[in-house]
Every structure is written in C-alpha cells, then in structure tokens.
Design a protein around this motif. Structure first.
Motif, PDB file in Angstrom:
ATOM      1  N   ILE A 146       0.576  -1.040   0.107  1.00 17.70           N
ATOM      2  CA  ILE A 146      -0.008  -0.171   0.677  1.00 17.70           C
ATOM      3  C   ILE A 146       1.559   1.268   0.065  1.00 17.70           C
ATOM      4  O   ILE A 146       0.791   2.196  -0.891  1.00 17.70           O
ATOM      5  CB  ILE A 146      -1.514  -0.234   1.324  1.00 17.70           C
ATOM      6  N   ARG A 147       1.936   0.998   0.698  1.00 18.66           N
ATOM      7  CA  ARG A 147       3.232   2.586   0.608  1.00 18.66           C
ATOM      8  C   ARG A 147       3.390   2.542  -0.330  1.00 18.66           C
ATOM      9  O   ARG A 147       3.485   3.605  -1.069  1.00 18.66           O
ATOM     10  CB  ARG A 147       3.775   1.890   1.792  1.00 18.66           C
ATOM     11  N   ASN A 148       3.904   0.829  -0.864  1.00 19.30           N
ATOM     12  CA  ASN A 148       4.269   1.520  -1.901  1.00 19.30           C
ATOM     13  C   ASN A 148       3.928   1.971  -3.717  1.00 19.30           C
ATOM     14  O   ASN A 148       4.471   2.892  -3.931  1.00 19.30           O
ATOM     15  CB  ASN A 148       5.377   0.468  -2.439  1.00 19.30           C
ATOM     16  N   TYR A 149       2.613   1.781  -3.401  1.00 16.39           N
ATOM     17  CA  TYR A 149       1.557   2.066  -4.616  1.00 16.39           C
ATOM     18  C   TYR A 149       1.438   3.325  -4.713  1.00 16.39           C
ATOM     19  O   TYR A 149       1.025   3.722  -5.734  1.00 16.39           O
ATOM     20  CB  TYR A 149       0.633   0.477  -4.999  1.00 16.39           C
ATOM     21  N   TYR A 150       0.939   3.546  -3.214  1.00  9.17           N
ATOM     22  CA  TYR A 150      -0.129   4.293  -3.187  1.00  9.17           C
ATOM     23  C   TYR A 150       0.649   5.285  -2.807  1.00  9.17           C
ATOM     24  O   TYR A 150       0.237   6.931  -2.180  1.00  9.17           O
ATOM     25  CB  TYR A 150      -1.031   4.341  -2.884  1.00  9.17           C
ATOM     26  N   ASP A 151       1.893   6.114  -1.960  1.00 12.36           N
ATOM     27  CA  ASP A 151       2.412   7.264  -1.539  1.00 12.36           C
ATOM     28  C   ASP A 151       4.060   7.110  -2.088  1.00 12.36           C
ATOM     29  O   ASP A 151       4.586   8.412  -2.348  1.00 12.36           O
ATOM     30  CB  ASP A 151       2.841   6.875  -0.168  1.00 12.36           C
ATOM     31  N   LEU A 152       4.690   6.171  -2.171  1.00 13.05           N
ATOM     32  CA  LEU A 152       5.878   6.009  -2.804  1.00 13.05           C
ATOM     33  C   LEU A 152       6.299   6.262  -4.393  1.00 13.05           C
ATOM     34  O   LEU A 152       7.879   6.547  -4.654  1.00 13.05           O
ATOM     35  CB  LEU A 152       6.445   4.357  -1.706  1.00 13.05           C
ATOM     36  N   PHE A 153       5.190   5.865  -4.882  1.00 15.70           N
ATOM     37  CA  PHE A 153       5.456   5.881  -6.256  1.00 15.70           C
ATOM     38  C   PHE A 153       6.782   4.724  -7.049  1.00 15.70           C
ATOM     39  O   PHE A 153       7.178   4.932  -8.069  1.00 15.70           O
ATOM     40  CB  PHE A 153       5.968   7.589  -7.403  1.00 15.70           C
ATOM     41  N   ASN A 154       6.606   3.260  -6.261  1.00 16.99           N
ATOM     42  CA  ASN A 154       7.031   2.206  -6.543  1.00 16.99           C
ATOM     43  C   ASN A 154       6.425   1.196  -6.949  1.00 16.99           C
ATOM     44  O   ASN A 154       5.701   1.121  -6.403  1.00 16.99           O
ATOM     45  CB  ASN A 154       7.673   1.755  -5.154  1.00 16.99           C
ATOM     46  N   TYR A 155       6.480   0.907  -8.102  1.00 19.33           N
ATOM     47  CA  TYR A 155       5.040  -0.232  -8.758  1.00 19.33           C
ATOM     48  C   TYR A 155       5.842  -0.816  -9.247  1.00 19.33           C
ATOM     49  O   TYR A 155       6.663  -0.709 -10.399  1.00 19.33           O
ATOM     50  CB  TYR A 155       4.646   0.923 -10.008  1.00 19.33           C
ATOM     51  N   GLU A 156       6.078  -2.001  -8.202  1.00 23.21           N
ATOM     52  CA  GLU A 156       6.925  -2.785  -8.787  1.00 23.21           C
ATOM     53  C   GLU A 156       6.282  -3.911  -9.853  1.00 23.21           C
ATOM     54  O   GLU A 156       6.900  -5.345 -10.212  1.00 23.21           O
ATOM     55  CB  GLU A 156       7.241  -3.930  -7.005  1.00 23.21           C
ATOM     56  N   ASN A 157       4.781  -4.472  -9.454  1.00 22.20           N
ATOM     57  CA  ASN A 157       4.068  -5.443 -10.095  1.00 22.20           C
ATOM     58  C   ASN A 157       3.506  -4.323 -10.778  1.00 22.20           C
ATOM     59  O   ASN A 157       2.184  -4.496 -10.307  1.00 22.20           O
ATOM     60  CB  ASN A 157       3.188  -6.451  -9.101  1.00 22.20           C
ATOM     61  N   TYR A 158       3.073  -4.796 -11.902  1.00 26.89           N
ATOM     62  CA  TYR A 158       2.247  -3.756 -13.195  1.00 26.89           C
ATOM     63  C   TYR A 158       1.093  -5.174 -13.583  1.00 26.89           C
ATOM     64  O   TYR A 158       0.033  -3.821 -13.556  1.00 26.89           O
ATOM     65  CB  TYR A 158       2.599  -3.801 -14.336  1.00 26.89           C
ATOM     66  N   ASN A 159       1.063  -5.959 -12.192  1.00 28.08           N
ATOM     67  CA  ASN A 159      -0.407  -6.921 -12.731  1.00 28.08           C
ATOM     68  C   ASN A 159      -1.440  -6.155 -10.854  1.00 28.08           C
ATOM     69  O   ASN A 159      -1.981  -7.803 -10.752  1.00 28.08           O
ATOM     70  CB  ASN A 159      -0.315  -8.232 -12.671  1.00 28.08           C
ATOM     71  N   ASP A 160      -0.474  -6.027  -9.765  1.00 27.86           N
ATOM     72  CA  ASP A 160      -0.720  -5.585  -8.282  1.00 27.86           C
ATOM     73  C   ASP A 160      -2.147  -5.070  -8.545  1.00 27.86           C
ATOM     74  O   ASP A 160      -2.597  -4.237  -9.315  1.00 27.86           O
ATOM     75  CB  ASP A 160      -0.021  -4.995  -7.365  1.00 27.86           C
ATOM     76  N   GLY A 161      -3.145  -5.876  -8.104  1.00 32.04           N
ATOM     77  CA  GLY A 161      -4.567  -5.746  -8.407  1.00 32.04           C
ATOM     78  C   GLY A 161      -4.453  -4.182  -7.277  1.00 32.04           C
ATOM     79  O   GLY A 161      -5.776  -3.475  -7.635  1.00 32.04           O
ATOM     80  N   LEU A 162      -3.293  -3.458  -6.636  1.00 34.82           N
ATOM     81  CA  LEU A 162      -3.775  -2.051  -6.420  1.00 34.82           C
ATOM     82  C   LEU A 162      -3.607  -1.363  -7.334  1.00 34.82           C
ATOM     83  O   LEU A 162      -4.034   0.040  -7.298  1.00 34.82           O
ATOM     84  CB  LEU A 162      -2.538  -1.668  -5.032  1.00 34.82           C
TER      85      LEU A 162
END
Length: 526
Positions: free
Chosen positions: A83-99
């Motif tokens: 949640i922190r990575n995708y919504y706060d830190l601009f760290n998108y590791e998995n482009y298929n993640d549901g978030l």
C-alpha cells in the motif's frame, strides 16, 4: 480386444456428449442478452447495474488512495508495504498488482455495462422520454469512467461498443483523445438528462452533473473557454437555482444529510448488515448470492485511526496549518478544520476535549502512535475525517452507507472562478470564491484581497481549494492541472523525492492487458 473395447466406449461417450451439447434449453436463472433487452424495465435494470459498478473495491476504496494519499496532502504508514509502495512512494514493482489494476478493471467493467445499454436500449419499444434519459445516464457514466481512466492511466483504449469474442480491444488512445471521448459523452448527456428528479430517483445523474463533469474535463485540458461555458450553467445560468451551499459545512460528509442542495453528483452507498469483514460480498464477488450484496464503501476503516481502523491513509500537518492562516470574521477558527480532520485539536480546546469515536484524544494517546514515524518525529498525528462515520457510530464497518460526494457545488464555484481568471476575467471571478468563503465564516476575498493580479489570484485559489476540498479526492487532478506535480513537492511530502516527471503523472498499464492485446502500449517510463 481391450483396445477395441476402449475405443468403442470412448466413441460412445463422445457421441452421448455430442447429443447433450445439442440441447438448447434456456436457463431461467441466467437470461441471455437476446432474452434480456426486451422491456423498459430491462433498460432501467441495465442502467442501475452501471451505477452499482461504484461499489467495487477499485472505485469505492482504492481510488481514494490514488487521489488523496498519492497526492501531497496525504501519506501512508500502512503495515502493508505494498500500500505504501503503490499509493505513496511511487514504487510500482508489479504492474499486475490489484492495487494498480483494480481501478482499471472496474472502470472497464462500468464501460462495458454502459455500452450494453447504449447498444441495446435504442431498439426497445418504450416511452421515448424515458429511453433518452436512460441513454443519457449511460453516456454520463461512460464519460465518468473514461475521465477517471484518462486522469490516472493517461493513454488507454476507447471502446464504444460491446466487443465480439473474436475482437481485440482497440489500440491505445492518447490521453487527449480519451478526454475528448469523455467530453462528447458528457455533452450528449446534457441534452438528455433532466435537471432534477423526484425523491425516489435521487442520486441519478442530472443535467447539472453532466455540465459539471464536462467543465472538469475541459479544465484538465486547460480549455478555459469551453470549461467556463460548461460550468456557467450551474454557476450563474439556468441551473444555478438548483444548487446552494448548505449552511453547515459538515453536512456534506454525514450520512444523515446526503443528497442535499450542495450535491451535484454523489456515489450512493447503502449500508447492508452483512458480514462486516466481507467487503467483496456483492458486486465485487462473482460468487455472491442475492442476500449477501454489499452496496456500501469500505474506505472508512482504511482511513480511521487505530484501533477503530487500519490507518492506512493519513493527512499531513501542513494541510491543517493551511486552514489556520485565516480566522472567521468573528475571530473564531475556520469550522472546516473540525469537519476535515481528527487530530489533537479537532475540538479547539485541545486533546482533552477532542473526541475520537466517543473517547478523548488524550486517552487514546494518538500523538505517540509508534506506527506513524512522522508523528513520532513531530508529535503531530492527523487523520482524515470526511469519509468516516464517527457522527453516527463509535466504530467502522466495511460496508459504510455514507455517500461519497464526488461533485459538490463548492467545487464547481471554485473551478468556475479558476476558468474566469485564466481567461483574464479576474474581477468577475471574485464573486464565486466569495460564496465559498462566506459559508466558512471568512471575510470575502473582495474585502480581504482586492485587486489581485491573475497569477496572485490563482495562487489564492490554490489555498481556497485545499481548505475547501482537502481529503475529498481532488488534490491530484488539481496538481496536474496547475503543472505542480514534481519532486519539489517533497518539501511537503517526502515521498515526492521518488517522483519522476514524465512518468509518475500516470500509472502503468496492467501487464495482463499488454500481454493479451498486442495493440496496447505501456506508458512512458514503465
């Protein structure tokens, strides 16, 4: 012999299966497309299904993280690192993640439902006025889905009909083209939708909602004249008499005062007393049963302070300070502070008087929350309040019935003022900012800051929008429109040190779709 016997049995079974497959018996519990789109009631049910898309998790929960926590007004201390990575830190590791993908898929689910209505309802023999209204609602909702996709994903495929099984989705459409399609849908909706509904149909898209969204699309494209023309219908045109700022600001965020005179369009959330921990029961769950539908929103427990909720999203203290730059004309604090935040001074008398779900701030010891490193460093924990249910209960559930006021009249007035200012009509713009300030008990801008230059007026508008609309999901689009998204925002939000201009303005396209559709292209930088 055994081999022959096996072949005979196999062929026999195959023949039997073929005969069975030739049976063509309609399942009354699963009507086909050809069976369904026959009556006016079918058309109405089809449109209702479009609205229900907003109860899926991507739209009712995660979109608020993208619009609030991803912006500089909010941050996450969630124990869930994704949640922190995708919504706060601009760290998108998995482009298929549901978030990342849930909002994309929910929007296209909604678009598919819109397209089914638009493809099938025209042929139904029914009252033409009702038919045009339903088609207008479908156009409005499709425009809203495309606006959301353009804002958060940028370049996406535009689909205007239900695709056949053999068809690939079309190629990627540039963001401006996606906005153009949204604008066309909203334009069409303005001619088909009524200005108001009776009480039993409150919450449906209106002519005013269509004009407001048309204005928002043009604002994001910086097409100031078109934006002014669209918003004028509500601000000082034929629709102005349908809207008014409510006297009590907090009435815009409480379940008991929904669909009030300030509401232009809101997502209708109806709480259902089902399993409080089964948020996906219902529209988001393909295995749901009719007695287990969820038409509420699950954002309150994600934003509520511990131990009531998870506190996956919080507010920065600088946003509170923005409110404290001015006082009311009577010397009192801006009342929007208490409506917007739960913090040590929600009650102006301090933590011993500030109640958080029935208990004082002091007794809950939130200022020492060890899960909040920013609070530990500054002793300044702040929670968003606008989505919470603390006005009606001392806890939270995953199916809150508190409507999300997506479009408020105050938002429309401030956007209209911004469009006027951009056109060099700054003097005329003052009137509409004054209306918002007077409701808050502040001195009019006309009296407080007369004669501002065009640039100074825009700077002041940025202050007006953060104090009026913070924590409601508009900050991200504001920052984009103003050209303010950059790593320099790290002075307010440390996460922006990771922001890459030319990349992080939008999300990555889901990899699943790129793999399945060779016509799609990934967004730059991903």
């Amino acid at each position: 012999m055994k081999k022959t016997y096996f072949i005979i049995i196999t062929v026999a079974l195959w023949a039997m299966s073929c005969k069975k497959s030739e049976l063509n018996i309609a399942n009354p519990n699963q009507p086909t497309t050809q069976q369904f789109w026959q009556t006016a009631n079918d058309a109405q049910l089809g449109v209702n299904a479009i609205y229900s898309t907003y109860h899926r998790a991507g739209l009712s929960r995660w979109m608020h993280f993208l619009t609030i926590i991803r912006a500089d007004e909010g941050f996450s201390t969630s124990p869930a690192p994704w949640i922190r990575n995708y919504y706060d830190l601009f760290n998108y590791e998995n482009y298929n993640d549901g978030l990342i993908t849930s909002l994309w898929y929910d929007c296209y689910t909604g678009i598919n439902r819109c397209n089914q209505v638009l493809d099938n309802v025209p042929a139904i023999n029914m009252d033409n006025t009702q038919k045009q209204q339903l088609l207008g609602e479908a156009k409005f909702m499709r425009g809203l889905f495309y606006y959301t996709l353009a804002l958060h994903y940028g370049n996406v495929p535009v689909i205007l009909h239900v695709p056949k099984p053999s068809e690939y989705y079309p190629s990627t459409t540039p963001q401006d083209g996606v906005y153009a399609q949204a604008a066309q849908d909203f334009t069409d909706a303005t001619t088909a939708l009524p200005a108001t509904y009776d009480a039993s149909n409150k919450g449906r898209a209106t002519k005013g909602a269509a004009y407001a969204m048309l204005g928002k699309v043009y604002m994001q494209q910086r097409k100031w004249q078109q934006a002014k023309d669209a918003l004028q219908w509500l601000a000082e045109g034929p629709g102005a008499s349908n809207y008014n700022l409510v006297a009590n600001y907090r009435d815009n965020f409480i379940e008991t005062t929904e669909n009030n005179s300030e509401s232009v369009f809101e997502f209708q959330n109806a709480a259902n007393p089902i399993d409080a921990f089964d948020n996906d029961a219902g529209d988001g769950d393909p295995n749901h049963t009719p007695d287990k539908l969820n038409y509420g929103t699950s954002i309150p427990p994600f934003f509520a302070p511990r131990p009531i909720g998870f506190t996956d999203g919080q507010a920065f203290r600088w946003v509170v300070w923005e409110f404290l730059k001015e006082s009311q004309t009577n010397g009192q604090r801006d009342p929007r502070v208490a409506a917007t935040f739960l913090y040590d001074s929600t009650d102006v008398r301090g933590p011993n008087f500030t109640l958080v779900y029935g208990q004082t701030w002091t007794s809950r010891a939130y200022s020492n929350d060890l899960n909040d490193p920013i609070a530990v460093a500054t002793n300044r924990t702040v929670y968003w309040r606008k989505f919470l249910d603390d006005a009606t209960m001392n806890g939270e559930v995953f199916h809150s019935g508190n409507n999300y006021r997506y479009l408020r009249y105050a938002d429309v007035l401030l956007l209209y003022a911004e469009a006027l200012n951009a056109l060099g009509q700054t003097t005329q713009a003052y009137t509409f900012v004054d209306k918002v300030r007077v409701r808050a008990g502040l001195k009019t801008l006309t009296a407080a800051m007369p004669g501002l230059s065009q640039q100074a007026f825009l700077t002041q508008l940025k202050h007006e929008r953060i104090t009026e609309l913070s924590g409601e999901g508009h900050r991200w689009e504001d920052l984009i429109r103003w050209g303010d998204l950059s790593a320099s925002l790290s002075s307010k939000d440390p996460a922006f040190v990771n922001f890459k201009t030319g990349k992080n303005e939008v999300l990555p396209i889901p990899q699943f779709d790129l793999d399945n559709n060779p016509n799609l292209k990934q967004n730059p930088g991903y």
